[in-house]
Write a protein that holds these residues in place. Structure first.
Motif, PDB file in Angstrom:
ATOM      1  N   LYS A  83      27.190  52.125  53.552  1.00 14.11           N
ATOM      2  CA  LYS A  83      25.779  52.486  53.653  1.00 14.11           C
ATOM      3  C   LYS A  83      24.968  51.236  53.345  1.00 14.11           C
ATOM      4  N   SER A  84      24.192  51.216  52.256  1.00  4.65           N
ATOM      5  CA  SER A  84      23.407  50.023  51.947  1.00  4.65           C
ATOM      6  C   SER A  84      23.970  49.257  50.750  1.00  4.65           C
ATOM      7  N   TRP A  85      25.176  49.601  50.316  1.00  9.89           N
ATOM      8  CA  TRP A  85      25.787  48.983  49.145  1.00  9.89           C
ATOM      9  C   TRP A  85      26.921  48.050  49.557  1.00  9.89           C
ATOM     10  N   VAL A  86      27.060  46.957  48.811  1.00 11.72           N
ATOM     11  CA  VAL A  86      28.171  46.034  49.041  1.00 11.72           C
ATOM     12  C   VAL A  86      29.335  46.486  48.179  1.00 11.72           C
ATOM     13  N   LYS A  87      30.478  46.695  48.806  1.00 11.07           N
ATOM     14  CA  LYS A  87      31.681  47.124  48.098  1.00 11.07           C
ATOM     15  C   LYS A  87      32.797  46.136  48.374  1.00 11.07           C
ATOM     16  N   ILE A  88      33.758  46.111  47.475  1.00 10.66           N
ATOM     17  CA  ILE A  88      34.939  45.281  47.669  1.00 10.66           C
ATOM     18  C   ILE A  88      36.168  46.146  47.430  1.00 10.66           C
ATOM     19  N   LYS A  89      37.124  46.039  48.334  1.00 15.56           N
ATOM     20  CA  LYS A  89      38.379  46.764  48.173  1.00 15.56           C
ATOM     21  C   LYS A  89      39.348  45.812  47.490  1.00 15.56           C
ATOM     22  N   ILE A  90      39.811  46.220  46.308  1.00 17.22           N
ATOM     23  CA  ILE A  90      40.755  45.399  45.558  1.00 17.22           C
ATOM     24  C   ILE A  90      42.064  46.162  45.449  1.00 17.22           C
ATOM     25  N   CYS A  91      43.135  45.439  45.195  1.00 13.55           N
ATOM     26  CA  CYS A  91      44.429  46.102  45.089  1.00 13.55           C
ATOM     27  C   CYS A  91      45.244  45.495  43.965  1.00 13.55           C
ATOM     28  N   VAL A  92      46.129  46.328  43.427  1.00 12.66           N
ATOM     29  CA  VAL A  92      47.125  45.869  42.486  1.00 12.66           C
ATOM     30  C   VAL A  92      48.327  45.480  43.331  1.00 12.66           C
ATOM     31  N   ALA A  93      48.808  44.257  43.158  1.00 13.73           N
ATOM     32  CA  ALA A  93      49.850  43.756  44.042  1.00 13.73           C
ATOM     33  C   ALA A  93      50.892  42.965  43.263  1.00 13.73           C
ATOM     34  N   LYS A  94      52.053  42.845  43.897  1.00 13.85           N
ATOM     35  CA  LYS A  94      53.141  42.044  43.342  1.00 13.85           C
ATOM     36  C   LYS A  94      53.519  41.004  44.383  1.00 13.85           C
ATOM     37  N   GLY A  95      53.704  39.766  43.961  1.00 15.85           N
ATOM     38  CA  GLY A  95      53.982  38.680  44.885  1.00 15.85           C
ATOM     39  C   GLY A  95      55.298  38.833  45.621  1.00 15.85           C
ATOM     40  N   LYS A  96      55.303  38.412  46.876  1.00 15.87           N
ATOM     41  CA  LYS A  96      56.521  38.452  47.686  1.00 15.87           C
ATOM     42  C   LYS A  96      57.308  37.162  47.494  1.00 15.87           C
ATOM     43  N   ALA A 122      33.904  40.417  55.140  1.00 15.43           N
ATOM     44  CA  ALA A 122      34.942  39.384  55.026  1.00 15.43           C
ATOM     45  C   ALA A 122      36.255  40.039  54.658  1.00 15.43           C
ATOM     46  N   GLN A 123      37.360  39.486  55.188  1.00 16.05           N
ATOM     47  CA  GLN A 123      38.688  40.012  54.919  1.00 16.05           C
ATOM     48  C   GLN A 123      39.564  38.929  54.322  1.00 16.05           C
ATOM     49  N   ASN A 124      40.506  39.353  53.504  1.00 17.24           N
ATOM     50  CA  ASN A 124      41.528  38.466  52.980  1.00 17.24           C
ATOM     51  C   ASN A 124      42.819  38.818  53.714  1.00 17.24           C
ATOM     52  N   LYS A 125      43.004  38.279  54.918  1.00 16.45           N
ATOM     53  CA  LYS A 125      44.140  38.627  55.755  1.00 16.45           C
ATOM     54  C   LYS A 125      45.452  38.117  55.184  1.00 16.45           C
ATOM     55  N   HIS A 126      45.374  37.064  54.423  1.00 21.51           N
ATOM     56  CA  HIS A 126      46.584  36.458  53.879  1.00 21.51           C
ATOM     57  C   HIS A 126      47.195  37.295  52.749  1.00 21.51           C
ATOM     58  N   ALA A 127      46.420  38.186  52.151  1.00 20.35           N
ATOM     59  CA  ALA A 127      46.892  38.961  51.004  1.00 20.35           C
ATOM     60  C   ALA A 127      48.067  39.863  51.365  1.00 20.35           C
ATOM     61  N   LYS A 128      48.024  40.508  52.521  1.00 18.09           N
ATOM     62  CA  LYS A 128      49.116  41.407  52.900  1.00 18.09           C
ATOM     63  C   LYS A 128      50.387  40.641  53.234  1.00 18.09           C
ATOM     64  N   TYR A 129      50.252  39.371  53.593  1.00 11.51           N
ATOM     65  CA  TYR A 129      51.417  38.532  53.850  1.00 11.51           C
ATOM     66  C   TYR A 129      52.026  38.033  52.539  1.00 11.51           C
ATOM     67  N   GLU A 130      51.179  37.749  51.547  1.00 11.44           N
ATOM     68  CA  GLU A 130      51.634  37.162  50.290  1.00 11.44           C
ATOM     69  C   GLU A 130      52.069  38.191  49.239  1.00 11.44           C
ATOM     70  N   LYS A 187      58.934  37.421  53.086  1.00 14.45           N
ATOM     71  CA  LYS A 187      58.017  36.952  54.119  1.00 14.45           C
ATOM     72  C   LYS A 187      58.752  36.743  55.437  1.00 14.45           C
ATOM     73  N   ARG A 188      59.991  36.276  55.352  1.00 10.63           N
ATOM     74  CA  ARG A 188      60.792  36.078  56.564  1.00 10.63           C
ATOM     75  C   ARG A 188      61.060  37.405  57.265  1.00 10.63           C
ATOM     76  N   VAL A 189      61.285  38.445  56.488  1.00 11.09           N
ATOM     77  CA  VAL A 189      61.511  39.772  57.066  1.00 11.09           C
ATOM     78  C   VAL A 189      60.279  40.224  57.836  1.00 11.09           C
ATOM     79  N   ASN A 190      59.095  39.997  57.283  1.00 14.08           N
ATOM     80  CA  ASN A 190      57.850  40.362  57.979  1.00 14.08           C
ATOM     81  C   ASN A 190      57.701  39.593  59.285  1.00 14.08           C
ATOM     82  N   ILE A 191      58.049  38.323  59.264  1.00 16.31           N
ATOM     83  CA  ILE A 191      57.950  37.507  60.482  1.00 16.31           C
ATOM     84  C   ILE A 191      58.912  38.029  61.545  1.00 16.31           C
TER      85      ILE A 191
END
Length: 160
Positions: A120-133, A15-23, A138-142
């Motif tokens: 491999k056979s382990w469930v991992k999650i990639k987390i990040c330290v982030a600052k809100g946009k 599963a991905q959190n696609k909205h995170a890179k936008y926010e 967001k308009r610049v990204n669009i």
């Protein structure tokens, strides 16, 4: 000279959190293990997981995943009590936890999940330290995304 074997990707995305890179502006990424129950692993294999509205809290020197939805399977036994939105503990080193606490104590930083995957056979999650946009960020990204699309159209039209 020893050649490395070409192998499959190191991970398989669940599963991905696609909205995170936008926010958010992503500062630093970490890889953490997830403490799961048996029925949750079966749900992961079926791909019935959503982490788009989830977030991570830090308390008592530990990290927890809130808001992730694991839908129980229809074939699961009825004697087990299922909690699709339960809090799941993240497995991190002490050094990584200290680093996360340092970032979060700064003003405006938060911890957000990006990707849930098999390593491999382990469930991992990639987390990040982030600052809100802000809204204008967001308009610049669009605008950048629209320019890339228009540029591809122009190049395609010229090459024909």
């Amino acid at each position: 000279m020893i050649e490395k074997k070409i192998r499959k990707a190191d991970y398989t995305a669940i599963a991905q959190n696609k909205h995170a890179k936008y926010e958010y502006f992503i500062k630093k990424e970490f890889e953490a293990g997830v403490s799961l129950q048996g029925w949750e692993v079966k749900t992961l294999r079926a791909g019935k997981v959503n982490i788009s509205n989830s977030y991570i809290t830090l308390k008592n020197g530990e990290a927890y995943l809130f808001g992730a939805t694991f839908q129980p399977l229809m074939t699961a036994p009825s004697y087990i009590i299922y909690e699709p939105m339960r809090t799941r503990k993240l497995l991190l080193n002490k050094r990584e936890l200290d680093s996360l606490f340092d970032y979060v104590n700064r003003e405006g930083y938060t911890v957000v999940p990006l990707l849930l995957y098999w390593k491999k056979s382990w469930v991992k999650i990639k987390i990040c330290v982030a600052k809100g946009k802000k809204r204008f960020d967001k308009r610049v990204n669009i605008k950048e995304r629209e320019w890339l699309l228009n540029k591809a159209r122009i190049i395609k039209h010229i090459s024909q």
